[in-house]
Motif scaffolding. Structure first.
Motif, PDB file in Angstrom:
ATOM      1  N   GLN A 209       0.345 -13.461   2.573  1.00 20.39           N
ATOM      2  CA  GLN A 209      -0.652 -13.605   2.525  1.00 20.39           C
ATOM      3  C   GLN A 209      -1.612 -12.527   2.829  1.00 20.39           C
ATOM      4  O   GLN A 209      -1.141 -11.557   3.186  1.00 20.39           O
ATOM      5  N   THR A 210      -2.934 -12.473   1.889  1.00 20.19           N
ATOM      6  CA  THR A 210      -3.718 -11.482   2.023  1.00 20.19           C
ATOM      7  C   THR A 210      -5.154 -11.979   2.829  1.00 20.19           C
ATOM      8  O   THR A 210      -5.606 -12.914   2.189  1.00 20.19           O
ATOM      9  N   PHE A 211      -5.500 -11.311   3.538  1.00 21.09           N
ATOM     10  CA  PHE A 211      -6.584 -11.716   4.458  1.00 21.09           C
ATOM     11  C   PHE A 211      -8.076 -11.043   4.114  1.00 21.09           C
ATOM     12  O   PHE A 211      -8.945 -11.498   4.114  1.00 21.09           O
ATOM     13  N   ILE A 212      -7.827  -9.858   3.431  1.00 25.49           N
ATOM     14  CA  ILE A 212      -9.100  -9.056   2.929  1.00 25.49           C
ATOM     15  C   ILE A 212      -8.599  -8.918   1.681  1.00 25.49           C
ATOM     16  O   ILE A 212      -8.196  -7.883   1.181  1.00 25.49           O
ATOM     17  N   GLY A 213      -9.516  -9.795   0.795  1.00 25.59           N
ATOM     18  CA  GLY A 213      -9.335  -9.813  -0.467  1.00 25.59           C
ATOM     19  C   GLY A 213      -9.771  -8.840  -1.359  1.00 25.59           C
ATOM     20  O   GLY A 213      -9.487  -8.763  -2.706  1.00 25.59           O
ATOM     21  N   GLU A 214     -11.075  -8.127  -0.937  1.00 28.89           N
ATOM     22  CA  GLU A 214     -11.675  -7.129  -1.835  1.00 28.89           C
ATOM     23  C   GLU A 214     -11.504  -5.879  -0.922  1.00 28.89           C
ATOM     24  O   GLU A 214     -12.001  -5.862   0.229  1.00 28.89           O
ATOM     25  N   ARG A 215     -11.591  -4.765  -1.446  1.00 31.66           N
ATOM     26  CA  ARG A 215     -12.034  -3.381  -0.841  1.00 31.66           C
ATOM     27  C   ARG A 215     -12.604  -2.600  -1.759  1.00 31.66           C
ATOM     28  O   ARG A 215     -12.421  -2.772  -3.018  1.00 31.66           O
ATOM     29  N   GLN A 216     -13.491  -1.457  -1.405  1.00 31.61           N
ATOM     30  CA  GLN A 216     -13.978  -0.497  -2.089  1.00 31.61           C
ATOM     31  C   GLN A 216     -13.047   0.543  -2.543  1.00 31.61           C
ATOM     32  O   GLN A 216     -12.010   0.842  -2.116  1.00 31.61           O
ATOM     33  N   ARG A 217     -13.246   0.759  -4.014  1.00 29.70           N
ATOM     34  CA  ARG A 217     -12.286   2.104  -4.491  1.00 29.70           C
ATOM     35  C   ARG A 217     -13.211   2.840  -5.616  1.00 29.70           C
ATOM     36  O   ARG A 217     -13.738   2.037  -6.520  1.00 29.70           O
ATOM     37  N   ASP A 218     -13.684   3.910  -5.195  1.00 28.98           N
ATOM     38  CA  ASP A 218     -14.599   4.783  -6.165  1.00 28.98           C
ATOM     39  C   ASP A 218     -15.931   4.099  -6.321  1.00 28.98           C
ATOM     40  O   ASP A 218     -16.501   4.160  -7.558  1.00 28.98           O
ATOM     41  N   GLY A 219     -16.257   3.426  -5.364  1.00 31.14           N
ATOM     42  CA  GLY A 219     -17.967   2.962  -5.267  1.00 31.14           C
ATOM     43  C   GLY A 219     -17.795   1.553  -5.637  1.00 31.14           C
ATOM     44  O   GLY A 219     -18.975   0.837  -6.036  1.00 31.14           O
ATOM     45  N   VAL A 220     -16.693   0.878  -6.269  1.00 30.20           N
ATOM     46  CA  VAL A 220     -16.569  -0.282  -6.804  1.00 30.20           C
ATOM     47  C   VAL A 220     -15.679  -1.259  -5.995  1.00 30.20           C
ATOM     48  O   VAL A 220     -14.465  -0.726  -5.440  1.00 30.20           O
ATOM     49  N   ARG A 221     -16.021  -2.681  -5.873  1.00 34.62           N
ATOM     50  CA  ARG A 221     -15.081  -3.429  -4.977  1.00 34.62           C
ATOM     51  C   ARG A 221     -13.778  -3.862  -6.031  1.00 34.62           C
ATOM     52  O   ARG A 221     -14.434  -4.461  -7.123  1.00 34.62           O
ATOM     53  N   VAL A 222     -12.902  -4.027  -5.687  1.00 33.99           N
ATOM     54  CA  VAL A 222     -11.397  -4.193  -6.493  1.00 33.99           C
ATOM     55  C   VAL A 222     -10.847  -5.332  -5.602  1.00 33.99           C
ATOM     56  O   VAL A 222     -10.825  -5.318  -4.217  1.00 33.99           O
ATOM     57  N   ARG A 223     -10.015  -6.176  -6.581  1.00 30.96           N
ATOM     58  CA  ARG A 223      -9.285  -7.136  -5.480  1.00 30.96           C
ATOM     59  C   ARG A 223      -7.967  -6.502  -4.983  1.00 30.96           C
ATOM     60  O   ARG A 223      -7.520  -5.613  -5.560  1.00 30.96           O
ATOM     61  N   VAL A 224      -7.682  -6.935  -3.972  1.00 33.10           N
ATOM     62  CA  VAL A 224      -6.516  -6.340  -3.110  1.00 33.10           C
ATOM     63  C   VAL A 224      -5.342  -7.338  -3.803  1.00 33.10           C
ATOM     64  O   VAL A 224      -5.405  -8.393  -3.412  1.00 33.10           O
ATOM     65  N   GLU A 225      -4.295  -6.722  -4.341  1.00 32.12           N
ATOM     66  CA  GLU A 225      -3.305  -7.566  -5.016  1.00 32.12           C
ATOM     67  C   GLU A 225      -1.927  -7.710  -3.837  1.00 32.12           C
ATOM     68  O   GLU A 225      -1.059  -8.389  -4.557  1.00 32.12           O
ATOM     69  N   THR A 226      -1.861  -7.183  -2.921  1.00 29.14           N
ATOM     70  CA  THR A 226      -0.794  -7.235  -2.140  1.00 29.14           C
ATOM     71  C   THR A 226      -1.055  -7.675  -0.679  1.00 29.14           C
ATOM     72  O   THR A 226      -2.239  -7.855  -0.270  1.00 29.14           O
ATOM     73  N   ASP A 227       0.066  -8.095  -0.092  1.00 32.25           N
ATOM     74  CA  ASP A 227       0.096  -8.716   1.090  1.00 32.25           C
ATOM     75  C   ASP A 227      -0.311  -8.016   2.385  1.00 32.25           C
ATOM     76  O   ASP A 227       0.159  -6.832   2.618  1.00 32.25           O
ATOM     77  N   ASP A 228      -1.205  -8.637   2.988  1.00 32.20           N
ATOM     78  CA  ASP A 228      -1.654  -7.899   4.544  1.00 32.20           C
ATOM     79  C   ASP A 228      -0.617  -8.208   5.595  1.00 32.20           C
ATOM     80  O   ASP A 228      -0.507  -7.736   6.471  1.00 32.20           O
ATOM     81  N   ALA A 229       0.082  -9.634   5.288  1.00 29.08           N
ATOM     82  CA  ALA A 229       0.885 -10.299   6.368  1.00 29.08           C
ATOM     83  C   ALA A 229       2.156 -10.875   5.339  1.00 29.08           C
ATOM     84  O   ALA A 229       1.980 -11.566   4.515  1.00 29.08           O
ATOM     85  N   THR A 230       3.333 -10.718   6.237  1.00 27.22           N
ATOM     86  CA  THR A 230       4.397 -11.564   5.561  1.00 27.22           C
ATOM     87  C   THR A 230       5.037 -12.247   6.878  1.00 27.22           C
ATOM     88  O   THR A 230       5.479 -11.543   7.812  1.00 27.22           O
ATOM     89  N   ALA A 231       5.465 -13.304   6.553  1.00 23.76           N
ATOM     90  CA  ALA A 231       6.373 -14.111   7.487  1.00 23.76           C
ATOM     91  C   ALA A 231       7.684 -14.401   6.574  1.00 23.76           C
ATOM     92  O   ALA A 231       7.594 -14.937   5.683  1.00 23.76           O
ATOM     93  N   CYS A 232       8.470 -14.535   7.190  1.00 28.60           N
ATOM     94  CA  CYS A 232       9.902 -14.713   6.549  1.00 28.60           C
ATOM     95  C   CYS A 232      11.190 -14.873   7.511  1.00 28.60           C
ATOM     96  O   CYS A 232      11.161 -14.775   8.821  1.00 28.60           O
ATOM     97  N   ALA A 233      11.891 -15.793   6.947  1.00 27.06           N
ATOM     98  CA  ALA A 233      13.291 -16.234   7.616  1.00 27.06           C
ATOM     99  C   ALA A 233      14.413 -15.869   6.756  1.00 27.06           C
ATOM    100  O   ALA A 233      14.419 -15.783   5.645  1.00 27.06           O
ATOM    101  N   LEU A 234      15.303 -15.402   7.390  1.00 31.62           N
ATOM    102  CA  LEU A 234      16.540 -14.775   6.946  1.00 31.62           C
ATOM    103  C   LEU A 234      17.620 -15.591   7.435  1.00 31.62           C
ATOM    104  O   LEU A 234      17.958 -15.716   8.612  1.00 31.62           O
ATOM    105  N   GLU A 235      18.919 -15.477   6.709  1.00 29.59           N
ATOM    106  CA  GLU A 235      20.202 -15.986   6.961  1.00 29.59           C
ATOM    107  C   GLU A 235      21.274 -14.926   6.532  1.00 29.59           C
ATOM    108  O   GLU A 235      21.269 -14.295   5.561  1.00 29.59           O
ATOM    109  N   PHE A 236      22.176 -14.765   7.713  1.00 32.50           N
ATOM    110  CA  PHE A 236      23.120 -13.387   7.324  1.00 32.50           C
ATOM    111  C   PHE A 236      24.153 -13.902   6.668  1.00 32.50           C
ATOM    112  O   PHE A 236      24.839 -15.121   7.108  1.00 32.50           O
TER     113      PHE A 236
END
Length: 365
Positions: A209-236
């Motif tokens: 999940q991405t909670f902050i969907g846009e951020r500034q870059r070089d004075g322009v608001r751009v979309r955040v394409e990567t996850d702010d948080a990850t929840a996962c389950a694993l089996e060994f």
């Protein structure tokens, strides 16, 4: 008596992590000379070269490889550059230390490992937390049977580094350059530790999940394409399961790790949140007891790790086997590109699961 020859190393990357980890870590080693430094920003490059007394600087890593011919190359650059830089360094005759995550995906990581092995080069994935006294002692306790057969793990790695919406976008917010967000960044550490302790992960399920969907870059608001948080389950593969929470937007957390490990004979708890002491803490209890007690970490593991300027101790713990193996027969010591690839396979499975909504095998698609 003649002093032993130093290994000539070059560092590619001038980030804050290069400054706080790799450069002081290498400089503290008596067996390494940092002969060259490469970075994109000339002012930053000159400042770090002066700080660490590095004689030669380059803005093009290919030129560095051709002119300096280093024996060891350290890659501390954005994720999407790891594979091309490592391949070039290996081809130029260097052994390679590469930052985690090893690559953008398991396909790239497998190519890097295959090339390093074919050329007979030593290789290391820089997975910091293998050097902590607590994680190393936890490995000993697990191997000695303290837990018995693993039942389950509950873990988290929490950070507030991207909580401020005013923090500008960077390569870590671009999928093509970072691979993912917190999954690649913090997940590589967590997954490696779990596979070091308990063996390969068989399959994974995840949510990004991405909670902050846009951020500034070089004075322009751009979309955040990567996850702010990850929840996962694993089996060994060997049995047992894990549930994990990763976050870069967790208020009040600087670099907080906690893992509760439960088996049929006991429980172990590992925690780390010490910005000026690189040790960690362990608690444990045997089956039938209900009060966890602190487990002292042997002084032989902790000596030299407490204090603001002690990161070189972790650096030595992670890199000593690599440097010792440069002229020795046998495979590259862990954590090599093989361990980096193993972590990347699980990262990929979690990302695929987040897209598919299904459990995914921790292997190539």
């Amino acid at each position: 008596m003649t002093a032993p020859a130093q290994v000539r190393a070059a560092v590619i990357g001038t980030s804050g992590w290069a400054d706080s980890a790799h450069l002081p870590g290498l400089q503290a080693r008596g067996d390494v000379e940092v002969a060259a430094l490469c970075g994109r920003n000339p002012e930053r490059l000159a400042a770090l070269a002066g700080k660490y007394r590095i004689p030669r600087t380059f803005t093009d890593y290919r030129q560095l490889l051709a002119e300096v011919r280093p024996e060891v190359v350290v890659i501390a650059t954005p994720n999407h550059t790891h594979a091309p830089m490592a391949r070039a360094a290996l081809e130029a005759g260097a052994h390679v230390i590469c930052e985690k995550p090893l690559a953008l995906d398991a396909g790239e990581a497998a190519q890097m490992l295959a090339q390093a092995e074919a050329l007979g080069r030593r290789h290391l994935t820089f997975l910091t937390y293998r050097g902590l006294p607590a994680t190393r002692y936890l490995k000993t306790l697990i191997d000695e049977g303290y837990l018995g057969r693993l039942h389950h793990v509950q873990g988290c790695y929490l950070h507030a580094s991207w909580l401020d919406p005013a923090r500008p976008a960077s390569w870590k917010t671009i999928r093509a350059e970072g691979g993912s967000g917190v999954l690649h960044d913090l997940g590589a550490h967590v997954i490696d530790l779990l596979q070091w302790w308990f063996g390969p992960v068989a399959r994974a399920a995840g949510s990004l999940q991405t909670f902050i969907g846009e951020r500034q870059r070089d004075g322009v608001r751009v979309r955040v394409e990567t996850d702010d948080a990850t929840a996962c389950a694993l089996e060994f593969e060997g049995g047992g399961q894990a549930t994990l929470q990763l976050s870069r937007v967790a208020p009040g957390r600087h670099n907080y790790q906690r893992f509760e490990l439960y088996g049929d004979r006991g429980v172990l708890v590992y925690e780390y949140d010490q910005p000026w002491a690189h040790i960690g803490r362990i608690w444990g209890a045997r089956a039938g007891a209900y009060d966890l007690e602190p487990i002292p970490i042997p002084a032989a593991l902790t000596d030299g790790f407490a204090g603001q300027e002690t990161f070189p101790a972790i650096y030595r713990a992670v890199t000593d086997p690599f440097f010792a193996a440069l002229d020795a027969p046998g495979p590259s010591p862990a954590p090599s590109f093989a361990e980096g690839l193993a972590a990347q396979r699980v990262i990929d499975a979690v990302a695929r699961s987040a897209a598919s909504g299904r459990w995914e095998a921790a292997a190539f698609a």
